[in-house]
Design an enzyme around this catalytic site. Structure first.
Site, PDB file in Angstrom:
ATOM      1  N   SER A 148      21.237  58.007  26.172  1.00  0.00           N
ATOM      2  CA  SER A 148      22.105  56.840  26.391  1.00  0.00           C
ATOM      3  C   SER A 148      21.807  56.191  27.740  1.00  0.00           C
ATOM      4  CB  SER A 148      23.591  57.249  26.337  1.00  0.00           C
ATOM      5  OG  SER A 148      23.863  58.183  27.364  1.00  0.00           O
ATOM      6  N   GLY A 149      22.433  55.049  27.945  1.00  0.00           N
ATOM      7  CA  GLY A 149      22.462  54.382  29.246  1.00  0.00           C
ATOM      8  C   GLY A 149      21.107  54.242  29.937  1.00  0.00           C
ATOM      9  N   ASP A 177      20.839  71.642  27.692  1.00  0.00           N
ATOM     10  CA  ASP A 177      21.971  71.582  28.606  1.00  0.00           C
ATOM     11  C   ASP A 177      21.369  71.802  29.991  1.00  0.00           C
ATOM     12  OD1 ASP A 177      24.093  71.959  30.266  1.00  0.00           O
ATOM     13  OD2 ASP A 177      25.069  73.498  29.046  1.00  0.00           O
ATOM     14  N   VAL A 178      21.378  70.754  30.816  1.00  0.00           N
ATOM     15  CA  VAL A 178      20.672  70.858  32.110  1.00  0.00           C
ATOM     16  C   VAL A 178      21.329  71.842  33.075  1.00  0.00           C
ATOM     17  CG1 VAL A 178      19.638  68.550  31.995  1.00  0.00           C
ATOM     18  CG2 VAL A 178      21.847  68.852  33.169  1.00  0.00           C
ATOM     19  N   TYR A 234      31.939  63.900  42.447  1.00  0.00           N
ATOM     20  CA  TYR A 234      30.734  63.133  42.107  1.00  0.00           C
ATOM     21  C   TYR A 234      29.952  62.797  43.381  1.00  0.00           C
ATOM     22  CZ  TYR A 234      27.926  59.436  39.840  1.00  0.00           C
ATOM     23  OH  TYR A 234      26.898  58.650  39.353  1.00  0.00           O
ATOM     24  N   THR A 280      26.686  50.942  31.620  1.00  0.00           N
ATOM     25  CA  THR A 280      26.350  52.051  30.706  1.00  0.00           C
ATOM     26  C   THR A 280      27.658  52.698  30.225  1.00  0.00           C
ATOM     27  OG1 THR A 280      26.428  53.832  32.349  1.00  0.00           O
ATOM     28  CG2 THR A 280      24.348  52.617  32.169  1.00  0.00           C
ATOM     29  N   PRO A 281      27.567  53.645  29.275  1.00  0.00           N
ATOM     30  CA  PRO A 281      28.781  54.349  28.845  1.00  0.00           C
ATOM     31  C   PRO A 281      29.517  55.031  30.008  1.00  0.00           C
ATOM     32  CG  PRO A 281      26.995  54.785  27.310  1.00  0.00           C
ATOM     33  CD  PRO A 281      26.395  54.003  28.440  1.00  0.00           C
ATOM     34  N   MET A 310      41.670  50.927  34.292  1.00  0.00           N
ATOM     35  CA  MET A 310      42.682  50.230  33.461  1.00  0.00           C
ATOM     36  C   MET A 310      43.921  51.108  33.303  1.00  0.00           C
ATOM     37  SD  MET A 310      40.245  48.660  30.451  1.00  0.00           S
ATOM     38  CE  MET A 310      41.532  48.089  29.359  1.00  0.00           C
TER      39      MET A 310
HETATM   40  P1  NAD Z   1      25.433  57.996  30.448  1.00  0.00           P
HETATM   41  O1  NAD Z   1      26.705  58.734  30.281  1.00  0.00           O
HETATM   42  O2  NAD Z   1      25.078  56.928  29.494  1.00  0.00           O
HETATM   43  O3  NAD Z   1      24.201  58.996  30.523  1.00  0.00           O
HETATM   44  C1  NAD Z   1      24.270  60.298  31.011  1.00  0.00           C
HETATM   45  C2  NAD Z   1      23.471  61.167  30.081  1.00  0.00           C
HETATM   46  O4  NAD Z   1      23.445  62.496  30.597  1.00  0.00           O
HETATM   47  C3  NAD Z   1      24.111  61.226  28.696  1.00  0.00           C
HETATM   48  O5  NAD Z   1      23.113  60.988  27.716  1.00  0.00           O
HETATM   49  C4  NAD Z   1      24.641  62.641  28.604  1.00  0.00           C
HETATM   50  O6  NAD Z   1      24.638  63.163  27.299  1.00  0.00           O
HETATM   51  C5  NAD Z   1      23.654  63.381  29.511  1.00  0.00           C
HETATM   52  N1  NAD Z   1      24.215  64.648  29.964  1.00  0.00           N
HETATM   53  C6  NAD Z   1      25.428  64.872  30.539  1.00  0.00           C
HETATM   54  N2  NAD Z   1      25.595  66.177  30.760  1.00  0.00           N
HETATM   55  C7  NAD Z   1      24.470  66.799  30.325  1.00  0.00           C
HETATM   56  C8  NAD Z   1      24.042  68.145  30.269  1.00  0.00           C
HETATM   57  N3  NAD Z   1      24.816  69.161  30.714  1.00  0.00           N
HETATM   58  N4  NAD Z   1      22.820  68.417  29.759  1.00  0.00           N
HETATM   59  C9  NAD Z   1      22.026  67.429  29.297  1.00  0.00           C
HETATM   60  N5  NAD Z   1      22.372  66.124  29.310  1.00  0.00           N
HETATM   61  C10 NAD Z   1      23.581  65.827  29.818  1.00  0.00           C
HETATM   62  O7  NAD Z   1      25.484  57.426  31.921  1.00  0.00           O
HETATM   63  P2  NAD Z   1      24.413  56.636  32.806  1.00  0.00           P
HETATM   64  O8  NAD Z   1      25.192  55.659  33.563  1.00  0.00           O
HETATM   65  O9  NAD Z   1      23.232  56.206  32.020  1.00  0.00           O
HETATM   66  O10 NAD Z   1      24.004  57.805  33.818  1.00  0.00           O
HETATM   67  C11 NAD Z   1      22.669  58.244  34.028  1.00  0.00           C
HETATM   68  C12 NAD Z   1      22.536  58.710  35.464  1.00  0.00           C
HETATM   69  O11 NAD Z   1      22.716  57.604  36.341  1.00  0.00           O
HETATM   70  C13 NAD Z   1      23.583  59.752  35.881  1.00  0.00           C
HETATM   71  O12 NAD Z   1      22.974  60.726  36.690  1.00  0.00           O
HETATM   72  C14 NAD Z   1      24.578  58.938  36.688  1.00  0.00           C
HETATM   73  O13 NAD Z   1      25.274  59.710  37.622  1.00  0.00           O
HETATM   74  C15 NAD Z   1      23.643  57.940  37.342  1.00  0.00           C
HETATM   75  N6  NAD Z   1      24.305  56.732  37.823  1.00  0.00           N
HETATM   76  C16 NAD Z   1      25.022  55.935  36.971  1.00  0.00           C
HETATM   77  C17 NAD Z   1      25.646  54.806  37.476  1.00  0.00           C
HETATM   78  C18 NAD Z   1      26.446  53.878  36.581  1.00  0.00           C
HETATM   79  O14 NAD Z   1      27.200  53.066  37.117  1.00  0.00           O
HETATM   80  N7  NAD Z   1      26.315  53.928  35.286  1.00  0.00           N
HETATM   81  C19 NAD Z   1      25.533  54.487  38.821  1.00  0.00           C
HETATM   82  C20 NAD Z   1      24.801  55.321  39.657  1.00  0.00           C
HETATM   83  C21 NAD Z   1      24.168  56.436  39.141  1.00  0.00           C
END
Ligand code: NAD
Length: 239
Positions: free
Chosen positions: A11-12, A53-54, A137, A172-173, A183
């Site tokens: 995702s994302g 699972d990371v 976080y 992203t999600p 909200m």
């Molecule tokens: P997302 O929720 O769409 O993606 C996160 C992904 O990580 C998901 O596919 C989820 O299934 C996977 N994941 C979670 N726990 C896991 C585990 N234990 N083992 C394997 N996979 C696992 O969110 P995103 O926004 O695409 O986030 C991706 C990265 O970007 C993350 O590290 C997030 O912290 C970082 N990030 C996101 C944002 C934002 O605003 N969206 C901003 C800064 C950084």
């Protein structure tokens, strides 16, 4: 053709990063918790999809049946909660996915990474500043940047680089969860919540996945060979 691994590829940001590498002709493995989500990322059918699972050492090991040229440790999770109310399991889970997950992934990657390899962590602007209700976080993402800066010094002699991408709010999600949380907590409508979520970004909008992909693509490129231990901020000027 380079071998690429992207965790959290279902995702994302991870999905967008994986699709970009695949479109450029690289051989891409995507890993995440849900096979169905991974298969949706792999609509073109060219990627290898593996569940992982990371946070689990044994599970992470199964991804490394081959050397990767580029490893993007992107899997992450985020919960917002005032520290005074935060349950220990939320704290542990947040550190475990966001920080220990990067440690396990990079450690396994190093066993066979060739010279010229690239380790890229998806960090955050939360690696560089604090945020109310985001202590776990923020602590995890600060930790990721510490790991990246230290590991960069260890791998440099092997011509491997280790860098972080630090985005602000990306559409992203995960960001959707943050909007819904605001909200609910402030009892405001979506439009108002979205405004608050992006209020810190001088451009006053969410960042797109493609804008983050561009940073990853650059750090993975030949041209970035001397960039090591860097935090590449994608935040519209928030940092
Ligand atoms: P997302 O929720 O769409 O993606 C996160 C992904 O990580 C998901 O596919 C989820 O299934 C996977 N994941 C979670 N726990 C896991 C585990 N234990 N083992 C394997 N996979 C696992 O969110 P995103 O926004 O695409 O986030 C991706 C990265 O970007 C993350 O590290 C997030 O912290 C970082 N990030 C996101 C944002 C934002 O605003 N969206 C901003 C800064 C950084």
């Amino acid at each position: 053709m380079r071998q690429i691994l992207v965790t959290g590829g279902g995702s994302g940001i991870g999905r967008a990063v994986a699709q970009d590498f695949a479109a450029k002709g690289d051989t891409v493995t995507i890993a995440g918790r849900r096979m169905q989500a991974l298969e949706e990322t792999n609509a073109g059918g060219k990627m290898r999809c593996l569940t992982v699972d990371v946070t689990d050492e044994g599970s992470v090991k199964t991804l490394f049946d081959r050397p990767y040229d580029v490893v993007v440790a992107n899997a992450g999770t985020g919960h917002a909660m005032p520290l005074a109310q935060m349950p220990l399991d939320m704290w542990n889970d947040t550190l475990s996915v966001n920080l220990t997950g990067v440690f396990l992934t990079f450690r396994a990657a190093l066993a066979e990474m060739p010279a010229g390899g690239r380790l890229i962590a998806m960090a955050s602007i939360a690696s560089l500043k604090g945020g109310a209700n985001l202590a776990a976080y923020t602590a995890a993402k600060h930790g990721v940047l510490g790991l990246v800066r230290s590991l960069a010094l260890e791998v440099a002699k092997s011509s491997i680089t280790c860098n972080a991408v630090c985005p602000g709010f990306v559409d992203t999600p995960l960001a959707e969860g943050a909007v819904r949380n605001v909200m609910k907590r402030l009892e405001i409508d979506r439009e108002e919540a979205e405004k608050r979520v992006v209020a810190g970004n001088p451009m006053r909008r969410m960042i797109t996945c493609d804008e983050v992909v561009a940073a990853v693509r650059f750090l993975a490129s030949k041209e970035a060979s001397m960039i090591n231990g860097h935090d590449l901020v994608v935040s519209g000027g928030e940092i």
